[in-house]
Design a protein around this motif. Structure first.
Motif, PDB file in Angstrom:
ATOM      1  N   UNK A 433       0.824  -1.206   0.000  1.00 41.14           N
ATOM      2  CA  UNK A 433       0.000   0.000   0.000  1.00 41.14           C
ATOM      3  C   UNK A 433       0.858   1.256   0.000  1.00 41.14           C
ATOM      4  N   UNK A 434       1.975   1.208   0.716  1.00 43.15           N
ATOM      5  CA  UNK A 434       2.860   2.367   0.804  1.00 43.15           C
ATOM      6  C   UNK A 434       4.200   2.025   0.191  1.00 43.15           C
ATOM      7  N   UNK A 435       4.629   2.741  -0.848  1.00 38.24           N
ATOM      8  CA  UNK A 435       5.921   2.430  -1.458  1.00 38.24           C
ATOM      9  C   UNK A 435       7.069   2.785  -0.528  1.00 38.24           C
ATOM     10  N   UNK A 436       8.192   2.151  -0.774  1.00 36.73           N
ATOM     11  CA  UNK A 436       9.390   2.425   0.003  1.00 36.73           C
ATOM     12  C   UNK A 436       9.822   3.869  -0.253  1.00 36.73           C
ATOM     13  N   UNK A 437      10.145   4.633   0.797  1.00 30.61           N
ATOM     14  CA  UNK A 437      10.485   6.047   0.594  1.00 30.61           C
ATOM     15  C   UNK A 437      11.886   6.253   0.018  1.00 30.61           C
ATOM     16  N   UNK A 438      11.939   6.996  -1.079  1.00 26.04           N
ATOM     17  CA  UNK A 438      13.210   7.396  -1.695  1.00 26.04           C
ATOM     18  C   UNK A 438      13.144   8.895  -1.931  1.00 26.04           C
ATOM     19  N   UNK A 439      14.067   9.633  -1.346  1.00 26.88           N
ATOM     20  CA  UNK A 439      14.101  11.074  -1.526  1.00 26.88           C
ATOM     21  C   UNK A 439      15.396  11.488  -2.204  1.00 26.88           C
ATOM     22  N   UNK A 440      15.389  12.679  -2.754  1.00 28.88           N
ATOM     23  CA  UNK A 440      16.576  13.257  -3.383  1.00 28.88           C
ATOM     24  C   UNK A 440      17.114  14.329  -2.445  1.00 28.88           C
ATOM     25  N   UNK A 441      18.401  14.304  -2.174  1.00 29.28           N
ATOM     26  CA  UNK A 441      18.989  15.243  -1.229  1.00 29.28           C
ATOM     27  C   UNK A 441      18.812  16.687  -1.706  1.00 29.28           C
ATOM     28  N   UNK A 442      18.847  17.600  -0.772  1.00 30.16           N
ATOM     29  CA  UNK A 442      18.711  19.019  -1.117  1.00 30.16           C
ATOM     30  C   UNK A 442      19.817  19.447  -2.073  1.00 30.16           C
ATOM     31  N   UNK A 443      21.036  18.963  -1.806  1.00 28.77           N
ATOM     32  CA  UNK A 443      22.159  19.360  -2.655  1.00 28.77           C
ATOM     33  C   UNK A 443      21.989  18.871  -4.084  1.00 28.77           C
ATOM     34  N   UNK A 444      21.479  17.649  -4.249  1.00 27.06           N
ATOM     35  CA  UNK A 444      21.281  17.122  -5.598  1.00 27.06           C
ATOM     36  C   UNK A 444      20.133  17.848  -6.298  1.00 27.06           C
ATOM     37  N   UNK A 445      19.070  18.157  -5.568  1.00 24.07           N
ATOM     38  CA  UNK A 445      17.973  18.923  -6.161  1.00 24.07           C
ATOM     39  C   UNK A 445      18.460  20.297  -6.617  1.00 24.07           C
ATOM     40  N   UNK A 446      19.282  20.940  -5.798  1.00 27.14           N
ATOM     41  CA  UNK A 446      19.808  22.256  -6.163  1.00 27.14           C
ATOM     42  C   UNK A 446      20.696  22.156  -7.397  1.00 27.14           C
ATOM     43  N   UNK A 447      21.529  21.114  -7.444  1.00 29.72           N
ATOM     44  CA  UNK A 447      22.400  20.921  -8.602  1.00 29.72           C
ATOM     45  C   UNK A 447      21.569  20.672  -9.856  1.00 29.72           C
ATOM     46  N   UNK A 448      20.533  19.868  -9.738  1.00 30.27           N
ATOM     47  CA  UNK A 448      19.651  19.605 -10.871  1.00 30.27           C
ATOM     48  C   UNK A 448      19.012  20.898 -11.369  1.00 30.27           C
ATOM     49  N   UNK A 449      18.572  21.752 -10.449  1.00 29.18           N
ATOM     50  CA  UNK A 449      17.936  23.018 -10.837  1.00 29.18           C
ATOM     51  C   UNK A 449      18.925  23.934 -11.541  1.00 29.18           C
ATOM     52  N   UNK A 450      20.168  23.992 -11.034  1.00 29.50           N
ATOM     53  CA  UNK A 450      21.193  24.836 -11.653  1.00 29.50           C
ATOM     54  C   UNK A 450      21.494  24.350 -13.072  1.00 29.50           C
ATOM     55  N   UNK A 451      21.675  23.040 -13.231  1.00 27.66           N
ATOM     56  CA  UNK A 451      21.970  22.488 -14.555  1.00 27.66           C
ATOM     57  C   UNK A 451      20.793  22.724 -15.496  1.00 27.66           C
ATOM     58  N   UNK A 452      19.602  22.558 -14.989  1.00 23.44           N
ATOM     59  CA  UNK A 452      18.405  22.776 -15.817  1.00 23.44           C
ATOM     60  C   UNK A 452      18.357  24.216 -16.340  1.00 23.44           C
ATOM     61  N   UNK A 453      18.571  25.166 -15.447  1.00 32.66           N
ATOM     62  CA  UNK A 453      18.539  26.566 -15.870  1.00 32.66           C
ATOM     63  C   UNK A 453      19.646  26.860 -16.869  1.00 32.66           C
ATOM     64  N   UNK A 454      20.814  26.261 -16.667  1.00 33.18           N
ATOM     65  CA  UNK A 454      21.920  26.446 -17.595  1.00 33.18           C
ATOM     66  C   UNK A 454      21.559  25.926 -18.982  1.00 33.18           C
ATOM     67  N   UNK A 455      20.925  24.765 -19.041  1.00 31.26           N
ATOM     68  CA  UNK A 455      20.512  24.196 -20.331  1.00 31.26           C
ATOM     69  C   UNK A 455      19.472  25.086 -20.994  1.00 31.26           C
ATOM     70  N   UNK A 456      18.495  25.555 -20.219  1.00 29.47           N
ATOM     71  CA  UNK A 456      17.441  26.409 -20.774  1.00 29.47           C
ATOM     72  C   UNK A 456      18.041  27.691 -21.346  1.00 29.47           C
ATOM     73  N   UNK A 457      18.953  28.328 -20.606  1.00 30.94           N
ATOM     74  CA  UNK A 457      19.577  29.560 -21.090  1.00 30.94           C
ATOM     75  C   UNK A 457      20.386  29.304 -22.358  1.00 30.94           C
ATOM     76  N   UNK A 458      21.169  28.219 -22.335  1.00 32.29           N
ATOM     77  CA  UNK A 458      22.013  27.920 -23.489  1.00 32.29           C
ATOM     78  C   UNK A 458      21.181  27.665 -24.739  1.00 32.29           C
ATOM     79  N   UNK A 459      20.128  26.848 -24.569  1.00 32.47           N
ATOM     80  CA  UNK A 459      19.304  26.521 -25.730  1.00 32.47           C
ATOM     81  C   UNK A 459      18.489  27.711 -26.201  1.00 32.47           C
TER      82      UNK A 459
END
Length: 466
Positions: A433-459
């Motif tokens: 009924x309840x899936x096993x909890x998997x979270x993404x660390x704050x640091x990895x989320x921040x890195x993902x957001x930075x890379x995403x914005x960099x890709x958007x700006x570049x493209x």
């Protein structure tokens, strides 16, 4: 020369030096483009599964050890290069470079037999971009196939509730590679043994078996068939359902009386009909004849749900033989597995495609435990120090293994210990009924957001360029 079957249990059934062309054409065309552009910087590729099949509460990672053997030996032969030249797609200078190909990268991976969950890296390859690109098909093929089969097998082990399960599936599996390496994956997952003899030789898996109906059909009658087989193989398992199951059991009882102290038959096998009812009636007749030591083996179209139903109903079955349903992982024969570029030349990389996110850069998975039970995972950036046990280990450096391949028995023991520490609901064959909890660390989320914005700006800039 007799080979020590435990010296390298993950020995490749097809060696790496014969698999240089086990890749997709676009990998090679991309390699030529990389080569011409001088794109040789270090890349990070991550192998992960995006989501679980509906019938899986977790996956059991498997196939890493086999892959490492192949990577150590991977190369292209002169015949391979000649074939590529015949296609007309490749320049001579590129083919000359490809002829010297060897994998010299690093690999970080979870050990075979580790329970894993969506988006968690099963392995990461850190290597020059062309090397990491060329091996994509091989990486996915080996880890996907064995993870699919190990994840199915562990469900049968859980359903059997401590009773041995044996692999009978080779003849209906999808090719020799799947049958041989699948038997290895099964054993890591807890399957007791295999009927597949070459898998026993290659991987050190116990080889087990009974007999086929054809032997009984070929003999003058069932009584003489049992007599001949039991005298040749005293501790055998006799198949009793060729003509009439309960009559077959009576013939086993008659054979016991005839052979006296020489009777050592270990079990009878039921392969058709109402297995629960036949097991109860067979057990009663064997016990009344003083043959309490003769066990009952069941086979014939079994899956985890039927095994659980038989056990819940109290059927006196001591072990199970399972073939097709496990061999083809019928309810979940494929995974949404991906091998994606996460970093190149020191910069995080990702896609913006809907529903297909990529976590950029090198990563680590931290598994937390409470009161002896795994309580949740965190996917973090490599180098983070987060609570829990780090799951990814470096297993290869500069294209060479860092340790000899562990035996399948060692992996099986470790796998069983890890599975036992999962929450009980996840070890059930019904969806949790309840899936096993998997979270993404704050640091990895921040890195993902930075890379995403960099890709958007570049493209965006590229899109404005006339």
């Amino acid at each position: 020369m007799t080979r020590d079957r435990h010296a390298n249990d993950s020995a490749a059934f097809l060696p790496g030096h014969e698999l240089g062309l086990f890749t997709d054409l676009y990998e090679l065309t991309m390699l030529q483009a990389y080569h011409e552009a001088g794109m040789q910087d270090t890349a990070v590729f991550t192998l992960f599964v995006r989501r679980l099949p509906e019938t899986r509460n977790f996956l059991l990672a498997c196939g890493v050890e086999t892959l490492l053997d192949l990577l150590e030996d991977l190369q292209l032969s002169a015949a391979d290069i000649d074939y590529l030249a015949s296609l007309g797609h490749f320049a001579e200078s590129f083919l000359d470079w490809l002829a010297d190909f060897r994998f010299t990268g690093d690999v970080f991976a979870v050990p075979d037999g580790t329970p894993v969950f969506p988006n968690e890296p099963i392995l990461e390859v850190v290597a020059p971009l062309p090397q990491a690109q060329l091996i994509e098909t091989l990486v996915m093929n080996q880890v996907h196939m064995q993870t699919v089969l190990a994840s199915k097998a562990v469900r049968l082990v859980q359903a059997a509730d401590g009773r041995p399960v044996v692999d009978f599936g080779a003849r209906r599996m999808h090719g020799i590679d799947a049958a041989v390496r699948g038997a290895r994956a099964y054993h890591v997952a807890g399957i007791a043994g295999t009927s597949n003899v070459i898998a026993g030789r290659e991987h050190g898996v116990p080889v087990l078996g009974t007999m086929a109906h054809s032997f009984i059909q070929a003999c003058p009658d069932e009584r003489s068939a049992f007599r001949r087989y039991a005298r040749r193989y005293p501790e055998t398992v006799l198949l009793v359902d060729t003509y009439d199951t309960l009559v077959g059991v009576e013939h086993v009882i008659e054979l016991a009386r005839e052979m006296g102290d020489d009777f050592q038959v270990r079990a009878v096998r039921l392969d058709s009909g109402d297995l629960g009812d036949l097991a109860r009636r067979s057990r009663q007749r064997l016990d009344e004849a003083g043959l309490e030591q003769v066990e009952i083996v069941a086979s014939g179209g079994l899956d985890e749900h039927e095994i659980k139903r038989l056990i819940d109903a109290g059927a006196p079955i001591d072990s199970f033989g399972v073939g097709t349903s496990m061999g083809v992982a019928r309810d979940a024969p494929d995974l949404d597995i991906a091998y994606k570029l996460a970093e190149y030349a020191g910069q995080g990389r990702l896609k913006l495609s809907s529903g297909k996110p990529i976590l950029p850069g090198r990563k680590q998975v931290f598994r937390q435990c409470e009161n002896g039970v795994f309580s949740g995972d965190t996917i973090g950036r490599d180098g983070e120090d987060l609570p829990g046990e780090p799951l990814l280990e470096q297993v290869m450096a500069d294209g060479r293994r860092l340790y000899p391949a562990p035996s399948v028995d060692t992996l099986r023991e470790r796998s069983g210990e890890r599975i036992a520490r999962l929450p009980e609901a996840l070890r059930d064959i019904e969806p949790a009924e309840t899936p096993y909890p998997v979270r993404i660390s704050d640091a990895l989320q921040e890195h993902q957001a930075v890379v995403r914005q960099s890709v958007i700006r570049r493209e965006s800039v590229q899109g404005d360029t006339p």
